[in-house]
Design an enzyme around this catalytic site. Sequence first.
Site: not given
Ligand code: RNT
Ligand code: ZN
Length: 423
Positions: A190, A231, A233, A264, A267, A291, A299, A301, A331
């Site tokens: 990523w 990955e 985003k 993810d 994302h 993820h 956000d 995460d 993640d």
């Molecule tokens: C970032 C990605 C990635 C990170 C990690 C730390 O938006 O999701 O996967 O969170 O690599």
């Molecule tokens: Zn991620």
Amino acid sequence: MTEPNSEKIELAFRLARERYAELGENVDQAIQQLLSISISVHCWQGDDVRGFENSGQSLGGGLAVSGNYPGKARSADELRQDLEKVYSLVPGRHRLNLHAMYGELRGKKVDRDEIDIEHFENWISWAQANGLGLDFNPTFFSHPRADDGFTLSHVDSSIRQFWIEHGIRCRKIGAAMGAALGSPCITNFWTPDGFKDTPVDRKAPRERLLASLDEIFRVPHPSEFNLDSLESKLFGIGSESYTTGSHEFYLGYAITRQKMLCLDSGHFHPTESIADKISSVLQFVPRLLLHVSRGVRWDSDHVVTWTDDLQSIAQELVRGGFLDRTSIGLDYFDASINRIAAWVIGIRSLQKALLCALLEPTPHLRQTEQLGDFTARLAIQEEVKSLPFGAIWDHVCDSRNVPTGSALLDTLKSYDADILQRR
Ligand code: RNT
Ligand code: ZN
């Protein structure tokens, strides 16, 4: 909450198992399937995505961790100690997902284009001792050469070259981990590359990213040791208008190069769910990495909780028979609560969603759909939600000496008092 005792747990379990059996569900089989799923636990929840390079560099790449709960891991030993606690509080055998910045450099200045297998030897022997598989990630952020927001798609070829070398080394380290542990390491790429404001040229950075990736992947590694994954985003903080590695970019890349694609769950657009993407993407890529995260407004995460969104992901994996071709990682990062609790809550929520999906009377539901009886489909889908799932989950934990109910919180609290508050 009062602590349920084993006798009561077993009584409730037997009744619940009968209820599921009436619907044609084999509970014991579902439990075995759940226990065969290894979740790749992200190391970076334990120290707010800091790593151990001690460069004084602040967290970059548009990532943000908020909160200042005491007791974050300050060294690899502390992180391993915390992780051992985490694994003891969840049923099953799992994996650890490491980032390149978690190498143990023994006080030396070793830049990202110089890291090697030796810096991960402690991690490998610890994983061996604890029966864990390892996954890996190059770290394309929190570094002076990533400060202007671009790495593999940077306009400056010397900066690109630096990151290409990092990527090449990470795959080599991943392959060494896979070989040592007898289980392929997924090395996931990523990059934060992107523009804060409207770009004029969307094309050139993507051409450069493509060329950089092809260079990184030029040397093949045996698939029993290392599997590459990519990955995407939608946006990051400071890269709101454009990311080089968009979903379409990596989807195309993964299909044409037959790499793994990483989805993810934080994302994508807020109303877009990755659950619907699984059965599409797996028509074309060999394997998928997830993820699992929880997006809240901007956000991506937050700690994973047992939401409808999570349940749909688990249902898709089970209904489609995709578990064999999907690696599931977590993640997220939250520094506002006990970090060990954040890990454990997320892992257990994911496991609950998976077990719940494994206990679904899918053949029956499928039949209603095939017959066009959408009334029955909806009615059953809603009834299934109130089946006595909790009794099954409690049994899974209790029979594996993993605390459940108030005992879980008690264990987390004593670790907090004994270890975290003293750091
Ligand atoms: C970032 C990605 C990635 C990170 C990690 C730390 O938006 O999701 O996967 O969170 O690599
Ligand atoms: Zn991620």
